[in-house]
Design an enzyme around this catalytic site. Sequence first.
Site, PDB file in Angstrom:
ATOM      1  N   HIS A 161       0.860  -1.208   0.000  1.00  0.00           N
ATOM      2  CA  HIS A 161       0.000   0.000   0.000  1.00  0.00           C
ATOM      3  C   HIS A 161       0.884   1.241   0.000  1.00  0.00           C
ATOM      4  O   HIS A 161       1.450   1.607   1.029  1.00  0.00           O
ATOM      5  CB  HIS A 161      -0.910   0.017   1.235  1.00  0.00           C
ATOM      6  CG  HIS A 161      -1.809   1.216   1.317  1.00  0.00           C
ATOM      7  ND1 HIS A 161      -3.137   1.115   1.681  1.00  0.00           N
ATOM      8  CD2 HIS A 161      -1.603   2.534   1.078  1.00  0.00           C
ATOM      9  CE1 HIS A 161      -3.681   2.323   1.659  1.00  0.00           C
ATOM     10  NE2 HIS A 161      -2.760   3.205   1.315  1.00  0.00           N
ATOM     11  N   HIS A 207       1.365   5.367  -2.005  1.00  0.00           N
ATOM     12  CA  HIS A 207       0.898   6.390  -2.948  1.00  0.00           C
ATOM     13  C   HIS A 207       2.110   6.954  -3.675  1.00  0.00           C
ATOM     14  O   HIS A 207       2.983   7.563  -3.046  1.00  0.00           O
ATOM     15  CB  HIS A 207       0.177   7.518  -2.201  1.00  0.00           C
ATOM     16  CG  HIS A 207      -1.003   7.024  -1.434  1.00  0.00           C
ATOM     17  ND1 HIS A 207      -2.278   7.025  -1.944  1.00  0.00           N
ATOM     18  CD2 HIS A 207      -1.103   6.472  -0.200  1.00  0.00           C
ATOM     19  CE1 HIS A 207      -3.109   6.495  -1.062  1.00  0.00           C
ATOM     20  NE2 HIS A 207      -2.419   6.154   0.011  1.00  0.00           N
ATOM     21  N   LYS A 254     -10.100  -1.485  -4.874  1.00  0.00           N
ATOM     22  CA  LYS A 254      -9.965  -0.707  -3.643  1.00  0.00           C
ATOM     23  C   LYS A 254     -11.271   0.008  -3.310  1.00  0.00           C
ATOM     24  O   LYS A 254     -11.828   0.725  -4.144  1.00  0.00           O
ATOM     25  CB  LYS A 254      -8.852   0.336  -3.856  1.00  0.00           C
ATOM     26  CG  LYS A 254      -8.697   1.344  -2.734  1.00  0.00           C
ATOM     27  CD  LYS A 254      -7.924   0.785  -1.552  1.00  0.00           C
ATOM     28  CE  LYS A 254      -7.992   1.694  -0.348  1.00  0.00           C
ATOM     29  NZ  LYS A 254      -6.725   1.986   0.256  1.00  0.00           N
ATOM     30  N   HIS A 311     -10.183   0.778   2.567  1.00  0.00           N
ATOM     31  CA  HIS A 311      -9.941   1.872   3.499  1.00  0.00           C
ATOM     32  C   HIS A 311     -11.099   1.800   4.489  1.00  0.00           C
ATOM     33  O   HIS A 311     -12.208   2.251   4.202  1.00  0.00           O
ATOM     34  CB  HIS A 311      -9.913   3.219   2.759  1.00  0.00           C
ATOM     35  CG  HIS A 311      -9.611   4.365   3.680  1.00  0.00           C
ATOM     36  ND1 HIS A 311      -8.413   5.043   3.658  1.00  0.00           N
ATOM     37  CD2 HIS A 311     -10.332   4.919   4.689  1.00  0.00           C
ATOM     38  CE1 HIS A 311      -8.421   5.973   4.611  1.00  0.00           C
ATOM     39  NE2 HIS A 311      -9.573   5.924   5.240  1.00  0.00           N
ATOM     40  N   HIS A 330      -3.984  -0.394   6.278  1.00  0.00           N
ATOM     41  CA  HIS A 330      -3.512   0.456   7.377  1.00  0.00           C
ATOM     42  C   HIS A 330      -4.359   0.299   8.638  1.00  0.00           C
ATOM     43  O   HIS A 330      -4.950   1.247   9.122  1.00  0.00           O
ATOM     44  CB  HIS A 330      -3.395   1.928   6.966  1.00  0.00           C
ATOM     45  CG  HIS A 330      -4.476   2.434   6.038  1.00  0.00           C
ATOM     46  ND1 HIS A 330      -5.798   2.321   6.332  1.00  0.00           N
ATOM     47  CD2 HIS A 330      -4.398   3.068   4.851  1.00  0.00           C
ATOM     48  CE1 HIS A 330      -6.503   2.858   5.347  1.00  0.00           C
ATOM     49  NE2 HIS A 330      -5.694   3.309   4.426  1.00  0.00           N
ATOM     50  N   ASP A 346       1.656   2.908   3.423  1.00  0.00           N
ATOM     51  CA  ASP A 346       0.763   4.050   3.218  1.00  0.00           C
ATOM     52  C   ASP A 346       1.559   5.352   3.149  1.00  0.00           C
ATOM     53  O   ASP A 346       1.102   6.401   3.614  1.00  0.00           O
ATOM     54  CB  ASP A 346      -0.318   4.138   4.297  1.00  0.00           C
ATOM     55  CG  ASP A 346      -1.452   5.072   3.884  1.00  0.00           C
ATOM     56  OD1 ASP A 346      -1.533   5.425   2.686  1.00  0.00           O
ATOM     57  OD2 ASP A 346      -2.238   5.459   4.764  1.00  0.00           O
TER      58      ASP A 346
HETATM   59  C1  NCD Z   1      -3.724   9.008   1.664  1.00  0.00           C
HETATM   60  C2  NCD Z   1      -3.398  10.010   0.535  1.00  0.00           C
HETATM   61  O1  NCD Z   1      -2.916  11.091   0.831  1.00  0.00           O
HETATM   62  O2  NCD Z   1      -3.632   9.659  -0.625  1.00  0.00           O
HETATM   63  N1  NCD Z   1      -3.742   9.715   2.903  1.00  0.00           N
HETATM   64  C3  NCD Z   1      -3.571   9.187   4.131  1.00  0.00           C
HETATM   65  O3  NCD Z   1      -3.694   9.926   5.101  1.00  0.00           O
HETATM   66  N2  NCD Z   1      -3.244   7.939   4.311  1.00  0.00           N
HETATM   67  C4  NCD Z   1      -4.991   8.282   1.376  1.00  0.00           C
HETATM   68  C5  NCD Z   1      -5.261   7.125   2.271  1.00  0.00           C
HETATM   69  O4  NCD Z   1      -4.680   6.053   2.125  1.00  0.00           O
HETATM   70  O5  NCD Z   1      -6.086   7.271   3.181  1.00  0.00           O
HETATM   71 ZN    ZN Z   2      -3.147   5.174   1.585  1.00  0.00          ZN
END
Ligand code: NCD
Ligand code: ZN
Length: 347
Positions: free
Chosen positions: A14, A16, A99, A136, A174, A247
């Site tokens: 996981h 981004h 997702k 999520h 998470h 995450d």
């Molecule tokens: C994530 C994001 O910024 O894309 N933010 C976060 O606080 N984890 C999105 C997510 O996974 O909730």
């Molecule tokens: Zn995330």
Amino acid sequence: MMNRLNIIKPDDWHVHLREGKMLNIVSKFSTRINNRCIVMPNLTIPITNTELAKKYKSQILSSIQEESFIPLIPCYLTDNLDLKDFRDGLINGIFIGAKLYPLNSTTNSDYGVSNIEKIFPALEILEEHNKNLLIHGEKVAEIIDIFDREKYFIDDELTIIRKKFPKLNIVLEHVSSKYGADFVIENNNIAGTITPHHMLITKKDVFGENEIDPNLFCMPVVKEEKDLIALRKYACSGNSKFFLGTDSAPHPDTDKEPSKSIKPGIFSSPCSIELYAEIFEQENSLQNLEKFSSINGPKFYNLSINKDKLTLIKENWKLDKFTVNNEIKIKNFFGGEEIKWKVVLQE
Ligand code: NCD
Ligand code: ZN
């Protein structure tokens, strides 16, 4: 005392990586240590069909050096998905799974699911093709306290999904609370990813005495000491239901100004495996790090375990406070602080 770790190369289930300039700055931190990453589909225009997924995959690949790196992309579920395209994407390996972002639960979730019944047809397809549902797990409502969102999601939504699709494999992403981690342990066909930050900080660090630290604000928000302790215990136990998902969620510092609405997300990829190693060491569980980082994840995703290795040594170093280029500045989690484990890049 162990001063050197040689583990199967990890995967991050996981993360981004974003797009455009941000992608070009941050992707190297994930590829330096991972063979595969599940790259989250919550872009400004979310990845809801195979065409977008293919384009995004090639954007990611052109941002990196490592030829062997594999980005895996889940389909972002919406109320009105093209189910034929979704099925084709799963069958052809364009989507690793799907997702579920509940509507307005986090960054770029404004196309998210308004009512879980709307995605039952998609869940049926996932179950039929033995592909994972990534969740999520937060229920958002005016009357629900931000710290209770995970519990409410589990009680009100996840239990319904669980009953209706008992064979569907679910990753509660998470996991942030003892309640959530216990749920994962007690139920079949469900696993959880655990971030470094949920095992390192509590709500006291984020909300302090009177002001919020925007760089420690994320969704799901970090919780109490008892939650941190439970997550550490489960991650470090080697239990096959838990695996690595950072995450890591970078935002430019302009989106972290307290005067504006603060975007949630912690950017940890510059030191994620190093922090996991530190946590496992503190819990006297270094022997279980490899299960968490490199074995439990591929097993749950029905994928092969990586062949390459990664070496870490016990050596103090200081991480820069920020990741910067001339246009973007991102606060590094643990930036400016001493890190106790170091990745050996070449031997
Ligand atoms: C994530 C994001 O910024 O894309 N933010 C976060 O606080 N984890 C999105 C997510 O996974 O909730
Ligand atoms: Zn995330």
